[in-house]
Design an enzyme around this catalytic site. Structure first.
Site, PDB file in Angstrom:
ATOM      1  N   GLU A 196       0.832  -1.208   0.000  1.00  0.00           N
ATOM      2  CA  GLU A 196       0.000   0.000   0.000  1.00  0.00           C
ATOM      3  C   GLU A 196       0.872   1.266   0.000  1.00  0.00           C
ATOM      4  OE1 GLU A 196      -2.593   1.516  -1.148  1.00  0.00           O
ATOM      5  OE2 GLU A 196      -3.028  -0.608  -0.969  1.00  0.00           O
TER       6      GLU A 196
HETATM    7  C1  FAD Z   1       2.134  -9.592   0.360  1.00  0.00           C
HETATM    8  C2  FAD Z   1       1.919  -8.487  -0.616  1.00  0.00           C
HETATM    9  C3  FAD Z   1       0.635  -8.081  -0.919  1.00  0.00           C
HETATM   10  C4  FAD Z   1       0.421  -7.060  -1.852  1.00  0.00           C
HETATM   11  N1  FAD Z   1      -0.867  -6.733  -2.216  1.00  0.00           N
HETATM   12  C5  FAD Z   1      -1.059  -5.913  -3.291  1.00  0.00           C
HETATM   13  C6  FAD Z   1      -2.371  -5.737  -3.850  1.00  0.00           C
HETATM   14  O1  FAD Z   1      -3.369  -6.262  -3.357  1.00  0.00           O
HETATM   15  N2  FAD Z   1      -2.481  -4.972  -4.969  1.00  0.00           N
HETATM   16  C7  FAD Z   1      -1.411  -4.371  -5.566  1.00  0.00           C
HETATM   17  O2  FAD Z   1      -1.592  -3.708  -6.566  1.00  0.00           O
HETATM   18  N3  FAD Z   1      -0.168  -4.505  -5.042  1.00  0.00           N
HETATM   19  C8  FAD Z   1       0.031  -5.267  -3.932  1.00  0.00           C
HETATM   20  N4  FAD Z   1       1.294  -5.440  -3.416  1.00  0.00           N
HETATM   21  C9  FAD Z   1       2.401  -4.717  -4.015  1.00  0.00           C
HETATM   22  C10 FAD Z   1       2.941  -3.619  -3.103  1.00  0.00           C
HETATM   23  O3  FAD Z   1       2.009  -2.583  -2.950  1.00  0.00           O
HETATM   24  C11 FAD Z   1       4.298  -3.169  -3.671  1.00  0.00           C
HETATM   25  O4  FAD Z   1       5.202  -4.217  -3.413  1.00  0.00           O
HETATM   26  C12 FAD Z   1       4.769  -1.870  -3.087  1.00  0.00           C
HETATM   27  O5  FAD Z   1       3.921  -0.831  -3.468  1.00  0.00           O
HETATM   28  C13 FAD Z   1       6.200  -1.521  -3.539  1.00  0.00           C
HETATM   29  O6  FAD Z   1       6.423  -1.769  -4.912  1.00  0.00           O
HETATM   30  P1  FAD Z   1       7.654  -2.685  -5.357  1.00  0.00           P
HETATM   31  O7  FAD Z   1       7.599  -3.933  -4.567  1.00  0.00           O
HETATM   32  O8  FAD Z   1       7.655  -2.804  -6.814  1.00  0.00           O
HETATM   33  O9  FAD Z   1       8.929  -1.870  -4.866  1.00  0.00           O
HETATM   34  P2  FAD Z   1       9.689  -0.703  -5.665  1.00  0.00           P
HETATM   35  O10 FAD Z   1       8.715   0.264  -6.226  1.00  0.00           O
HETATM   36  O11 FAD Z   1      10.666  -1.309  -6.570  1.00  0.00           O
HETATM   37  O12 FAD Z   1      10.441   0.015  -4.449  1.00  0.00           O
HETATM   38  C14 FAD Z   1      11.519  -0.589  -3.762  1.00  0.00           C
HETATM   39  C15 FAD Z   1      11.972   0.329  -2.636  1.00  0.00           C
HETATM   40  O13 FAD Z   1      12.436   1.562  -3.187  1.00  0.00           O
HETATM   41  C16 FAD Z   1      11.767   2.659  -2.630  1.00  0.00           C
HETATM   42  N5  FAD Z   1      11.454   3.623  -3.697  1.00  0.00           N
HETATM   43  C17 FAD Z   1      10.881   3.384  -4.893  1.00  0.00           C
HETATM   44  N6  FAD Z   1      10.725   4.525  -5.582  1.00  0.00           N
HETATM   45  C18 FAD Z   1      11.194   5.508  -4.809  1.00  0.00           C
HETATM   46  C19 FAD Z   1      11.284   6.925  -4.946  1.00  0.00           C
HETATM   47  N7  FAD Z   1      10.832   7.560  -6.037  1.00  0.00           N
HETATM   48  N8  FAD Z   1      11.813   7.634  -3.924  1.00  0.00           N
HETATM   49  C20 FAD Z   1      12.238   7.015  -2.805  1.00  0.00           C
HETATM   50  N9  FAD Z   1      12.168   5.680  -2.616  1.00  0.00           N
HETATM   51  C21 FAD Z   1      11.651   4.942  -3.599  1.00  0.00           C
HETATM   52  C22 FAD Z   1      10.499   2.110  -2.008  1.00  0.00           C
HETATM   53  O14 FAD Z   1      10.115   2.859  -0.868  1.00  0.00           O
HETATM   54  C23 FAD Z   1      10.872   0.685  -1.655  1.00  0.00           C
HETATM   55  O15 FAD Z   1      11.366   0.631  -0.337  1.00  0.00           O
HETATM   56  C24 FAD Z   1       1.518  -6.411  -2.448  1.00  0.00           C
HETATM   57  C25 FAD Z   1       2.817  -6.800  -2.106  1.00  0.00           C
HETATM   58  C26 FAD Z   1       3.024  -7.832  -1.224  1.00  0.00           C
HETATM   59  C27 FAD Z   1       4.438  -8.269  -0.938  1.00  0.00           C
END
Ligand code: FAD
Length: 598
Positions: free
Chosen positions: A441
């Site tokens: 989220e």
């Molecule tokens: C168990 C689980 C349930 C989930 N449920 C859902 C769901 O129901 N629906 C859905 O759509 N998604 C869902 N997600 C996805 C979740 O919302 C994402 O994993 C999350 O938003 C982060 O995206 P990412 O994993 O691609 O990380 P990335 O976007 O690759 O980010 C990696 C890290 O880099 C940091 N970062 C990225 N961009 C920036 C920036 N511009 N500035 C500073 N820091 C940055 C982030 O804070 C993070 O710590 C779920 C994930 C999990 C693991």
């Protein structure tokens, strides 16, 4: 085996003594929610969580969800019956409008029950929480036809909801999203693409699953300005409203993960699946934000929920486990050793968690009340002010309550010593489950950026100015009260730190945005501590007032409130000084090293 007792008395103290729910009686749905009615409803919810969902929590963790060869997903044993009971009890739609089958009760009640559900069984609670978020999005942005087809079924729990944003290459940066929508001759769209990490994407709890999907209509602009929202059911509704033919949606896999094993985290494949547009084309992110904001508040509640249940079990253990003697001499000389609870360091740990939990619960209740005002008040200015408060506090609640909730779960596990590391205690599950709330989220770093980069400056800083004014007016009211001094003096200092931090950002961030990025997390936590400190002042004031009026048998509990509030002011709030110092250090040392030096 962990246990759980829903904190109904604490909630009633907040509703009756601190926030005076009767003052909101003019809002639709509030007149029916008398203190007696709320006590009875929360008592029932508490019983269900304690007796049905708590025992299922360990089972869910152990057995998890399973995907079968044909793409079906089954949830852990007992989840299906429990979900039917949850739906039949009307818990999912308790705050939904009566015209769609809900009970129209204050939204605040839903947030409170979500805490109980999350403490008892976070993985299970998510099936209901996501459904509530999808209902909110459809009610706010759906057409009359979409509302009529989907909302009553979701309110009744026959169908559940999901949110589909994330793709393999696209998480935080939704502008990269590739899922495609092609308009059909009948006005509907064919949706094609792969979504990952979709919570509750496929399961056996409901007759149908309603996916809210972000996709890009052919020819739409790149980036987030080209995203549209679609409602894509797993089974296409028949003319009579029952689930009909299968749509082109399937679960390709479920993730093996660290925690929340009872919730199916799915790879969802959309192969020309039929969907209908929700709201306007290219305004999808705006519509999805209704669901995301609801979910962000809900995830903040998860942070508190796990912190609370972990605390309750740590207290039981600390009273039971005999080790060592009190520093001031044996407290239980007839036993071979004193219980852990006599040791100051164990108490420091327990008081740290407790003083956070009680303030966090107050902040949730207060913010949920603002949400009700924003949605239900007649007066446009009142609605606007409440909406400003909600917008400002949503990233704070999501980020601070989940970071601290996880830290508290670890601290509660520590009370168990080695036994907390052993699966049998159940404490490891709380730690594993709490971890995801910091990530999904919108990862917490992104919440901090949302607060600093968007929410502070929005509408010329109207929301943050109003927040400061509210606390300043409150502090002025308490001037001259000797009894309130231990609370208001530290809050005044912490508020000054927050105001200095806000001014520092306003002065330095526009020219050097890295200053804002490097200090955002400190700022968010500083903000959170001030908000929680404000809640402690309101609670201490209410406890003192009620004690002075006779306290009708609650004296011990109210005195404990005063002590717990003092602990927060003395032990947690002073962190704001360090947060301000870190923020004012700026971004130089953070950014100086080139990437290849890491
Ligand atoms: C168990 C689980 C349930 C989930 N449920 C859902 C769901 O129901 N629906 C859905 O759509 N998604 C869902 N997600 C996805 C979740 O919302 C994402 O994993 C999350 O938003 C982060 O995206 P990412 O994993 O691609 O990380 P990335 O976007 O690759 O980010 C990696 C890290 O880099 C940091 N970062 C990225 N961009 C920036 C920036 N511009 N500035 C500073 N820091 C940055 C982030 O804070 C993070 O710590 C779920 C994930 C999990 C693991």
């Amino acid at each position: 085996m962990p246990t759980y007792k829903a904190p109904v008395d604490d909630v009633m103290f907040l509703i009756e003594d601190v926030f005076h729910l009767e003052r909101y009686a003019n809002l639709p749905g509030f007149a029916d929610a008398s203190a007696d009615v709320i006590t009875a409803i929360l008592g029932e919810a508490g019983k269900f969580c304690e007796q049905v969902l708590t025992p299922l929590n360990r089972i869910g963790d152990r057995d998890g969800c399973r995907r079968h060869g044909d793409g079906r997903v089954t949830t852990p044993p007992g989840f299906r019956d429990a979900f039917r009971a949850l739906a039949a009890g009307g818990w999912i739609g308790m705050s939904a409008p009566v015209e769609f089958g809900g009970q129209g009760l204050p939204g605040l009640m839903t947030e409170i029950v979500l805490e109980f559900l999350g403490s008892a069984n976070m993985a299970f609670a998510m099936y209901a929480g996501l459904t509530q978020g999808a209902i909110a999005a459809l009610l706010a942005h759906g057409s009359a036809e979409q509302k009529a087809i989907y909302v009553p079924k979701m309110v009744g729990g026959q169908w559940t909801g999901t949110m589909n944003l994330t793709e393999p290459h696209c998480g935080t940066d939704l502008g990269l999203l590739r899922t495609k929508a092609v308009k059909q001759t009948d006005g509907r769209y064919a949706i094609t693409g792969t979504k990952i990490f979709i919570s509750a994407g496929e399961h056996d709890l409901a007759d149908n699953i309603v996916h809210l999907v972000l996709a890009r209509i052919e020819g739409a602009p790149p980036g987030v300005k080209g995203l549209s929202l679609f409602v894509v059911p797993k089974l296409l509704p028949s003319p009579d409203g029952s689930p009909g033919a299968p749509n082109g949606v399937s679960c390709g896999a479920i993730e093996e993960k660290m925690g929340i094993h009872g919730n199916a985290t799915c790879v969802m494949n959309f192969d020309g699946a039929i969907g209908s547009l929700v709201g306007e084309p290219n305004r999808g992110l705006n519509a999805m934000f209704t669901m995301m904001n609801s979910a962000r508040l809900g995830v903040g509640v998860q942070g508190l929920a796990i912190s609370e249940v972990a605390y309750q079990n740590a207290v039981i253990y600390a009273k039971d486990r005999l080790q060592g003697r009190a520093l001031t001499g044996p407290k239980y000389p007839d036993r071979p050793a004193d219980p852990l609870i006599v040791h100051p360091d164990v108490r420091r740990t327990l008081m740290t968690i407790r003083s956070f939990n009680e303030a966090a619960r107050a902040l949730i209740v207060y913010t949920a009340l603002q949400h009700d005002v924003a949605q239900r008040a007649d007066d446009a200015r009142e609605r606007q002010a409440a909406d400003d408060f909600m917008g400002l506090l949503t990233p704070v609640i999501k980020g601070v309550l989940t970071d601290t909730g996880f830290a508290n779960a670890v601290m509660a596990q520590q009370i168990y010593g080695g036994h907390g590391y052993v699966t049998e205690s159940g404490m490891d599950q709380f730690v594993r489950d709490a971890r995801i709330a910091m990530i999904y989220e919108g990862a917490n770093g992104i919440q901090a950026l949302d607060l600093v980069g968007r929410k502070l400056a929005k509408d010329g800083g109207r929301a943050v100015s109003a927040f400061f004014q509210e606390i300043e007016a409150y502090l002025a009211e308490q001037d001259g009260s000797e009894a309130m001094k231990p609370y208001v003096v530290p809050l005044r200092e912490a508020l000054t730190h927050l105001q200095q931090a806000t001014m520092w950002l306003a002065r330095h961030a526009p020219a050097s945005p890295d200053h804002a990025g490097a200090g955002a997390s400190d700022y968010m936590h500083l903000f959170g501590l001030v908000a929680l400190g404000y809640m402690w002042c309101r609670m201490a004031e209410a406890a003192g007032r009620t004690l002075a009026a006779g306290a009708d048998g609650r004296a011990a509990r109210l005195n404990a409130k005063l002590v717990t509030g003092r602990f927060f002011m003395e032990r947690l709030l002073p962190e704001t000084g360090a947060q301000l110092a870190r923020l004012k250090a700026g971004a130089a040392s953070t950014m100086e090293l080139p990437a290849d030096a890491f």
